[in-house]
Design a protein around this motif. Structure first.
Motif, mmCIF file in Angstrom:
data_model
loop_
_atom_site.group_PDB
_atom_site.id
_atom_site.type_symbol
_atom_site.label_atom_id
_atom_site.label_comp_id
_atom_site.label_asym_id
_atom_site.label_seq_id
_atom_site.Cartn_x
_atom_site.Cartn_y
_atom_site.Cartn_z
ATOM 1 N N ARG A 252 0.817 -1.205 0.000
ATOM 2 C CA ARG A 252 0.000 0.000 0.000
ATOM 3 C C ARG A 252 0.853 1.258 0.000
ATOM 4 O O ARG A 252 1.969 1.254 0.520
ATOM 5 C CB ARG A 252 -0.927 -0.005 1.210
ATOM 6 C CG ARG A 252 -1.910 -1.168 1.243
ATOM 7 C CD ARG A 252 -2.841 -1.069 2.443
ATOM 8 N NE ARG A 252 -3.797 -2.174 2.460
ATOM 9 C CZ ARG A 252 -3.583 -3.325 3.071
ATOM 10 N NH1 ARG A 252 -2.445 -3.527 3.704
ATOM 11 N NH2 ARG A 252 -4.486 -4.284 3.058
ATOM 12 N N GLU B 235 -14.340 3.735 -9.817
ATOM 13 C CA GLU B 235 -13.979 3.210 -8.494
ATOM 14 C C GLU B 235 -15.213 2.904 -7.653
ATOM 15 O O GLU B 235 -15.285 1.868 -6.990
ATOM 16 C CB GLU B 235 -13.124 4.248 -7.749
ATOM 17 C CG GLU B 235 -11.649 4.044 -7.872
ATOM 18 C CD GLU B 235 -10.887 4.816 -6.827
ATOM 19 O OE1 GLU B 235 -9.748 4.413 -6.537
ATOM 20 O OE2 GLU B 235 -11.405 5.816 -6.307
ATOM 21 N N LYS B 236 -16.158 3.817 -7.659
ATOM 22 C CA LYS B 236 -17.367 3.627 -6.864
ATOM 23 C C LYS B 236 -18.144 2.401 -7.315
ATOM 24 O O LYS B 236 -18.641 1.611 -6.505
ATOM 25 C CB LYS B 236 -18.243 4.881 -6.964
ATOM 26 C CG LYS B 236 -19.526 4.822 -6.154
ATOM 27 C CD LYS B 236 -19.251 4.795 -4.656
ATOM 28 C CE LYS B 236 -20.536 4.868 -3.867
ATOM 29 N NZ LYS B 236 -20.300 4.781 -2.409
ATOM 30 N N ARG C 60 -16.902 -0.248 -8.954
ATOM 31 C CA ARG C 60 -16.137 -1.478 -8.774
ATOM 32 C C ARG C 60 -15.915 -1.838 -7.309
ATOM 33 O O ARG C 60 -15.966 -3.006 -6.931
ATOM 34 C CB ARG C 60 -14.777 -1.365 -9.467
ATOM 35 C CG ARG C 60 -14.864 -1.284 -10.972
ATOM 36 C CD ARG C 60 -13.520 -1.039 -11.610
ATOM 37 N NE ARG C 60 -12.645 -2.198 -11.554
ATOM 38 C CZ ARG C 60 -11.423 -2.231 -12.076
ATOM 39 N NH1 ARG C 60 -10.929 -1.148 -12.670
ATOM 40 N NH2 ARG C 60 -10.690 -3.319 -11.996
ATOM 41 N N TYR C 61 -15.629 -0.810 -6.481
ATOM 42 C CA TYR C 61 -15.216 -1.088 -5.102
ATOM 43 C C TYR C 61 -16.140 -0.500 -4.054
ATOM 44 O O TYR C 61 -15.963 -0.771 -2.866
ATOM 45 C CB TYR C 61 -13.798 -0.562 -4.874
ATOM 46 C CG TYR C 61 -12.814 -1.023 -5.912
ATOM 47 C CD1 TYR C 61 -12.527 -2.378 -6.076
ATOM 48 C CD2 TYR C 61 -12.166 -0.118 -6.752
ATOM 49 C CE1 TYR C 61 -11.621 -2.817 -7.026
ATOM 50 C CE2 TYR C 61 -11.262 -0.532 -7.710
ATOM 51 C CZ TYR C 61 -10.991 -1.884 -7.848
ATOM 52 O OH TYR C 61 -10.106 -2.310 -8.788
ATOM 53 N N GLY C 62 -17.080 0.324 -4.473
ATOM 54 C CA GLY C 62 -18.003 0.912 -3.518
ATOM 55 C C GLY C 62 -17.483 2.136 -2.803
ATOM 56 O O GLY C 62 -18.177 2.717 -1.963
ATOM 57 N N LYS C 63 -16.248 2.564 -3.094
ATOM 58 C CA LYS C 63 -15.641 3.727 -2.460
ATOM 59 C C LYS C 63 -14.923 4.576 -3.503
ATOM 60 O O LYS C 63 -14.373 4.059 -4.478
ATOM 61 C CB LYS C 63 -14.625 3.307 -1.394
ATOM 62 C CG LYS C 63 -15.177 2.418 -0.292
ATOM 63 C CD LYS C 63 -16.111 3.187 0.635
ATOM 64 C CE LYS C 63 -16.581 2.298 1.774
ATOM 65 N NZ LYS C 63 -17.507 3.003 2.690
ATOM 66 N N THR D 129 -11.698 6.959 -3.714
ATOM 67 C CA THR D 129 -10.489 7.123 -2.910
ATOM 68 C C THR D 129 -9.680 8.341 -3.320
ATOM 69 O O THR D 129 -9.783 8.833 -4.448
ATOM 70 C CB THR D 129 -9.596 5.881 -3.022
ATOM 71 O OG1 THR D 129 -9.060 5.808 -4.365
ATOM 72 C CG2 THR D 129 -10.377 4.603 -2.724
ATOM 73 N N TRP E 236 -9.863 1.544 -15.363
ATOM 74 C CA TRP E 236 -10.006 0.132 -15.739
ATOM 75 C C TRP E 236 -8.657 -0.481 -16.086
ATOM 76 O O TRP E 236 -8.343 -1.602 -15.682
ATOM 77 C CB TRP E 236 -10.954 0.018 -16.927
ATOM 78 C CG TRP E 236 -10.933 -1.338 -17.568
ATOM 79 C CD1 TRP E 236 -11.570 -2.473 -17.141
ATOM 80 C CD2 TRP E 236 -10.189 -1.726 -18.734
ATOM 81 N NE1 TRP E 236 -11.287 -3.525 -17.978
ATOM 82 C CE2 TRP E 236 -10.443 -3.095 -18.966
ATOM 83 C CE3 TRP E 236 -9.345 -1.035 -19.608
ATOM 84 C CZ2 TRP E 236 -9.876 -3.784 -20.029
ATOM 85 C CZ3 TRP E 236 -8.776 -1.724 -20.668
ATOM 86 C CH2 TRP E 236 -9.044 -3.087 -20.866
ATOM 87 N N GLY F 212 -5.937 -2.206 -13.672
ATOM 88 C CA GLY F 212 -6.148 -3.568 -13.206
ATOM 89 C C GLY F 212 -5.585 -4.632 -14.120
ATOM 90 O O GLY F 212 -5.521 -5.811 -13.740
#
Length: 443
Positions: free
Chosen positions: A202, A257-258, A260-263, A265, A305, A308
């Protein structure tokens, strides 16, 4: 002797823009450094800052001459490397034939060359020998960047600019496709980081990442608007389009992002900024502000996208140089052929504005040429270094941290945070005091 007929406003704008672009290299260092782990942050700074030293010297000696000297053979592939050696002839007779001295253009383009090399560093974090990086910087600048800069930025002689007549206002091909593909080839030949992708690696300081992105956005106005080489309409046009595309790209990235990951960042917002800046670079003088919004929002979503892909394809591009710079630069270059409008300064219509497929085809040829040339030459350089001086740290050094192994330093001093030692602030620490690389290791 200075040339006659100089315009002080144009000269000031180019020199100011050169300073803005120079600031982008420390911005890249912050952007990448914040994404690094604590044990490799200084090395990432050193890789970026060393580009200022290595490429700056090469540019003065013969890099500018290779990029903008008289074309060898009249085919648009390379400038005469000795014509402006050491810039001596320019000092004696600075005849730019423009409203600004040639030396100001030398300074401006030097910053492009430096930045392009620094961008590659983000793909090889944690594991590349610093000496190998310096050697790579020299060879890649001479064999790849300087020739491609001649193709793209020498508007009178370069084959992409003057013969193919593809449009690339500020370096979607020469800078971003070039650096992004070099990063891909180099990280594949270098190999994956130890533990990637099993271990989470990270970012250690997201506030640093955000600050780096902010400096990049600030400096990029000089990068794009400065490429107009005059303080006039073209510069203002590029400036507004740079703002429009980047703003839209942030939103495009965050939406992906929202979903795919719900957040949403902060790293995504910072990466979206860079993706938008990259994509609008070749197109900022070709599209309308509405077109710039479209280019930007697609760039943000597309690059979000694309980052990834490294997990699916198995290449360890540490800080997404490929996903942001290669993909973003390729999209921006092709987008010229789609969204260009003849009311823009470049006066060319793309597919969506009645221009047909012609310009899109030219853009594709330019991108493909840079991809092939850069890919082949970068592979040759990287393999030559791998089998001579070696590219990679040994496993123990990599595990302990590249900052200590290569620079005998650490980015953060944690010894003063140890509890229960009974030592005052003036006491001498024990010889076995832990270093930054040995404390708080990342998962």
């Amino acid at each position: 002797m200075p040339a006659q007929g100089l315009n002080s406003g144009d000269t000031a704008w180019i020199l100011t823009s050169a300073a803005l672009v120079m600031l982008m290299t420390p911005g890249v260092a912050l952007f990448y450094g914040g994404q690094a782990r604590t044990k490799s942050v200084l090395n990432m700074y050193m890789m970026c800052f060393s580009a200022l030293g290595v490429v700056g010297v090469l540019w003065i000696l013969f890099g500018y001459s290779m990029s903008f000297g008289t074309d060898l053979g009249g085919v648009g592939l390379l400038g005469n490397p000795i014509e402006h050696f050491g810039l001596s002839d320019i000092l004696a007779n600075d005849e730019a034939g423009e409203t600004y001295p040639q030396l100001s253009f030398v300074a401006f383009q030097a910053m492009f060359a430096i930045l392009t090399v620094a961008l590659i560093a983000g793909s090889v974090a944690d594991r590349m020998k610093f000496g190998a990086w310096l050697a790579f910087s020299v060879l890649w600048s001479v064999l790849v960047y300087f020739p491609v800069a001649h193709w793209v930025f020498d508007l009178e002689n370069g084959w992409i600019a003057s013969k193919l007549e593809a449009l690339d206002f500020a370096g979607g091909t020469a800078v971003h496709i070039n650096a992004g593909l070099a990063g891909l080839v180099l990280c594949i030949i270098l190999g994956k980081r130890r533990g990637w992708p099993r271990e989470a690696m990270r970012p250690h300081n997201l506030t640093m990442v955000m600050l780096g992105a902010a400096l990049l956005w600030f400096g990029w106005f000089g990068f794009n608007a400065g490429s107009a080489t005059s303080a006039g309409w073209n510069a203002a046009y590029a400036f507004v389009n740079t703002l429009a595309a980047t703003s839209a790209a942030i939103l495009g990235w965050l939406v992906v992002e929202k979903i795919r990951y719900g957040k949403a960042t902060s790293l995504g917002a910072a990466s979206g900024i860079v993706a938008g800046l990259v994509a609008i670079t070749p197109a900022c003088s070709s599209v309308s502000p509405l077109g710039a919004l479209a280019v930007g929002v697609v760039a943000g979503a597309l690059c979000a996208w694309a980052v990834g892909l490294k997990y699916k394809l198995g290449y360890d591009d540490s800080f997404d140089v490929v996903g942001v710079h290669f993909v973003g630069g390729l999209w921006g270059t092709l987008a010229v052929g789609l969204f260009a409008t003849d009311v823009a300064p470049d006066e060319t219509a793309g597919l969506f504005y009645g221009g047909g497929f012609g310009q899109l085809g030219l853009q594709a040829v330019a991108a493909l040429a840079v991809i092939v040339y850069c890919g082949v030459l970068t592979a040759i350089i990287a393999l030559a270094l791998k089998f001579t001086i070696g590219l990679r740290l040994d496993p123990e050094q990599e595990q302990n941290g590249i900052d200590e192994a290569e620079h005998a330093e650490t980015g953060y001093e944690f010894s003063g945070l140890r509890g229960g030692s009974g030592l005052s602030s003036s006491s001498k620490p024990p010889a076995t005091a832990p270093t930054a690389a040995g404390v708080g290791k990342e998962a």
